[in-house]
Motif scaffolding. Structure first.
Motif, PDB file in Angstrom:
ATOM      1  N   ASP A 163      28.376 -23.601  27.453  1.00 46.19           N
ATOM      2  CA  ASP A 163      28.870 -22.219  27.442  1.00 46.19           C
ATOM      3  C   ASP A 163      28.888 -21.624  26.030  1.00 46.19           C
ATOM      4  O   ASP A 163      28.190 -20.653  25.749  1.00 46.19           O
ATOM      5  N   MET A 164      29.675 -22.193  25.141  1.00 44.96           N
ATOM      6  CA  MET A 164      29.773 -21.633  23.787  1.00 44.96           C
ATOM      7  C   MET A 164      28.480 -21.777  22.999  1.00 44.96           C
ATOM      8  O   MET A 164      28.083 -20.832  22.303  1.00 44.96           O
ATOM      9  N   PRO A 165      27.755 -22.906  23.072  1.00 41.53           N
ATOM     10  CA  PRO A 165      26.468 -22.952  22.369  1.00 41.53           C
ATOM     11  C   PRO A 165      25.524 -21.831  22.809  1.00 41.53           C
ATOM     12  O   PRO A 165      24.785 -21.284  21.998  1.00 41.53           O
ATOM     13  N   ALA A 166      25.570 -21.473  24.104  1.00 41.53           N
ATOM     14  CA  ALA A 166      24.718 -20.382  24.590  1.00 41.53           C
ATOM     15  C   ALA A 166      25.088 -19.069  23.910  1.00 41.53           C
ATOM     16  O   ALA A 166      24.213 -18.292  23.513  1.00 41.53           O
ATOM     17  N   HIS A 167      26.389 -18.812  23.763  1.00 45.73           N
ATOM     18  CA  HIS A 167      26.817 -17.578  23.094  1.00 45.73           C
ATOM     19  C   HIS A 167      26.402 -17.580  21.617  1.00 45.73           C
ATOM     20  O   HIS A 167      25.975 -16.542  21.087  1.00 45.73           O
ATOM     21  N   LEU A 168      26.532 -18.717  20.960  1.00 41.91           N
ATOM     22  CA  LEU A 168      26.133 -18.798  19.549  1.00 41.91           C
ATOM     23  C   LEU A 168      24.639 -18.567  19.385  1.00 41.91           C
ATOM     24  O   LEU A 168      24.208 -17.846  18.473  1.00 41.91           O
ATOM     25  N   ARG A 169      23.839 -19.164  20.262  1.00 39.47           N
ATOM     26  CA  ARG A 169      22.388 -19.000  20.175  1.00 39.47           C
ATOM     27  C   ARG A 169      21.991 -17.546  20.413  1.00 39.47           C
ATOM     28  O   ARG A 169      21.064 -17.033  19.771  1.00 39.47           O
ATOM     29  N   THR A 170      22.702 -16.870  21.316  1.00 42.71           N
ATOM     30  CA  THR A 170      22.442 -15.447  21.534  1.00 42.71           C
ATOM     31  C   THR A 170      22.807 -14.643  20.290  1.00 42.71           C
ATOM     32  O   THR A 170      22.056 -13.751  19.880  1.00 42.71           O
ATOM     33  N   ALA A 171      23.952 -14.985  19.669  1.00 44.82           N
ATOM     34  CA  ALA A 171      24.385 -14.264  18.468  1.00 44.82           C
ATOM     35  C   ALA A 171      23.396 -14.435  17.317  1.00 44.82           C
ATOM     36  O   ALA A 171      23.252 -13.532  16.478  1.00 44.82           O
ATOM     37  N   LEU A 172      22.703 -15.560  17.278  1.00 49.29           N
ATOM     38  CA  LEU A 172      21.757 -15.830  16.198  1.00 49.29           C
ATOM     39  C   LEU A 172      20.370 -15.252  16.450  1.00 49.29           C
ATOM     40  O   LEU A 172      19.524 -15.262  15.556  1.00 49.29           O
ATOM     41  N   ILE A 174       6.476 -11.704  24.226  1.00 51.61           N
ATOM     42  CA  ILE A 174       7.906 -11.443  24.402  1.00 51.61           C
ATOM     43  C   ILE A 174       8.472 -12.552  25.282  1.00 51.61           C
ATOM     44  O   ILE A 174       7.929 -12.846  26.350  1.00 51.61           O
ATOM     45  N   TYR A 175       9.562 -13.146  24.813  1.00 54.14           N
ATOM     46  CA  TYR A 175      10.190 -14.252  25.524  1.00 54.14           C
ATOM     47  C   TYR A 175      11.641 -13.949  25.861  1.00 54.14           C
ATOM     48  O   TYR A 175      12.379 -13.407  25.033  1.00 54.14           O
ATOM     49  N   LEU A 176      12.030 -14.337  27.064  1.00 54.82           N
ATOM     50  CA  LEU A 176      13.431 -14.456  27.421  1.00 54.82           C
ATOM     51  C   LEU A 176      13.821 -15.875  27.022  1.00 54.82           C
ATOM     52  O   LEU A 176      13.169 -16.841  27.430  1.00 54.82           O
ATOM     53  N   PHE A 177      14.856 -15.993  26.209  1.00 54.88           N
ATOM     54  CA  PHE A 177      15.315 -17.295  25.729  1.00 54.88           C
ATOM     55  C   PHE A 177      16.585 -17.635  26.506  1.00 54.88           C
ATOM     56  O   PHE A 177      17.662 -17.113  26.223  1.00 54.88           O
ATOM     57  N   GLU A 178      16.441 -18.482  27.501  1.00 58.37           N
ATOM     58  CA  GLU A 178      17.575 -18.908  28.317  1.00 58.37           C
ATOM     59  C   GLU A 178      18.327 -20.005  27.570  1.00 58.37           C
ATOM     60  O   GLU A 178      17.737 -21.005  27.174  1.00 58.37           O
ATOM     61  N   HIS A 179      19.642 -19.793  27.392  1.00 59.03           N
ATOM     62  CA  HIS A 179      20.449 -20.746  26.648  1.00 59.03           C
ATOM     63  C   HIS A 179      21.334 -21.614  27.536  1.00 59.03           C
ATOM     64  O   HIS A 179      21.986 -22.523  27.037  1.00 59.03           O
ATOM     65  N   ARG A 180      21.380 -21.351  28.814  1.00 56.91           N
ATOM     66  CA  ARG A 180      22.212 -22.144  29.729  1.00 56.91           C
ATOM     67  C   ARG A 180      21.380 -23.245  30.374  1.00 56.91           C
ATOM     68  O   ARG A 180      20.178 -23.073  30.610  1.00 56.91           O
ATOM     69  N   ALA A 181      22.030 -24.366  30.697  1.00 60.35           N
ATOM     70  CA  ALA A 181      21.332 -25.524  31.249  1.00 60.35           C
ATOM     71  C   ALA A 181      20.889 -25.297  32.694  1.00 60.35           C
ATOM     72  O   ALA A 181      19.833 -25.772  33.098  1.00 60.35           O
ATOM     73  N   ARG A 182      21.691 -24.572  33.462  1.00 63.17           N
ATOM     74  CA  ARG A 182      21.373 -24.347  34.881  1.00 63.17           C
ATOM     75  C   ARG A 182      20.433 -23.157  35.041  1.00 63.17           C
ATOM     76  O   ARG A 182      20.463 -22.214  34.242  1.00 63.17           O
ATOM     77  N   PRO A 183      19.627 -23.152  36.105  1.00 61.22           N
ATOM     78  CA  PRO A 183      18.783 -21.984  36.397  1.00 61.22           C
ATOM     79  C   PRO A 183      19.639 -20.729  36.563  1.00 61.22           C
ATOM     80  O   PRO A 183      20.761 -20.792  37.072  1.00 61.22           O
ATOM     81  N   GLN A 184      19.092 -19.612  36.126  1.00 56.81           N
ATOM     82  CA  GLN A 184      19.785 -18.321  36.175  1.00 56.81           C
ATOM     83  C   GLN A 184      18.804 -17.249  36.634  1.00 56.81           C
ATOM     84  O   GLN A 184      17.593 -17.421  36.531  1.00 56.81           O
ATOM     85  N   THR A 185      19.335 -16.123  37.058  1.00 52.35           N
ATOM     86  CA  THR A 185      18.537 -14.910  37.230  1.00 52.35           C
ATOM     87  C   THR A 185      19.017 -13.937  36.170  1.00 52.35           C
ATOM     88  O   THR A 185      20.192 -13.570  36.152  1.00 52.35           O
ATOM     89  N   ARG A 186      18.129 -13.558  35.296  1.00 54.59           N
ATOM     90  CA  ARG A 186      18.471 -12.670  34.176  1.00 54.59           C
ATOM     91  C   ARG A 186      17.884 -11.292  34.429  1.00 54.59           C
ATOM     92  O   ARG A 186      16.796 -11.147  34.988  1.00 54.59           O
TER      93      ARG A 186
END
Length: 138
Positions: A86-95, A117-129
């Motif tokens: 959870d928090m690593p995903a937020h940090l990676r987004t902030a960076l 252009i890339y969507l960079f998914e930071h969560r371990a589980r599959p998501q719909t963005r």
């Protein structure tokens, strides 16, 4: 001057980079705007956007390894409401970034030869963005 807006829904397989250049290009072509500015916006706090090389897969792997080192899941974070990623995903987004601006000329994005252009998914589980798109121009 004209403008248009739309949205892409992108399914991810979990953490990693998903190239979305073709979907964005298809949407842009349907808008019939010859010259202007395209905004691509990621509507999430645990995923982000990048423009980077789309020819060598090693680039994508190296980017992922780099972010795993600078924002590891074992960081002892206070915020872990949705698990250890959870928090690593937020940090990676902030960076990185959640919004990109791309010039449009001759009805197409003005990207370099090897840029995608890339969507960079930071969560371990599959998501719909959800990616918001906006173009303004003539």
């Amino acid at each position: 001057m004209r403008q248009a807006h739309g949205q892409l829904s992108i399914a991810t397989r979990g953490a990693g980079l998903v190239e979305i250049t073709p979907q964005v290009a298809d949407w842009l072509a349907a808008q019939a705007i010859d010259a202007g500015l395209l905004t691509v916006f990621c509507r999430h706090t645990s995923a982000s956007l990048l423009i980077n090389e789309n020819a060598a897969p090693a680039v994508q792997r190296d980017i992922q390894r780099y972010f795993a080192r600078i924002a590891p899941e074992s960081g002892g974070y206070e915020h872990d409401d949705e698990g250890p990623d959870d928090m690593p995903a937020h940090l990676r987004t902030a960076l990185t970034q959640v919004s990109l601006s791309v010039p449009v000329a001759d009805g197409a994005m003005v990207l370099g030869t090897w840029q995608g252009i890339y969507l960079f998914e930071h969560r371990a589980r599959p998501q719909t963005r959800h990616i918001a798109l906006h173009v303004i121009g003539e």
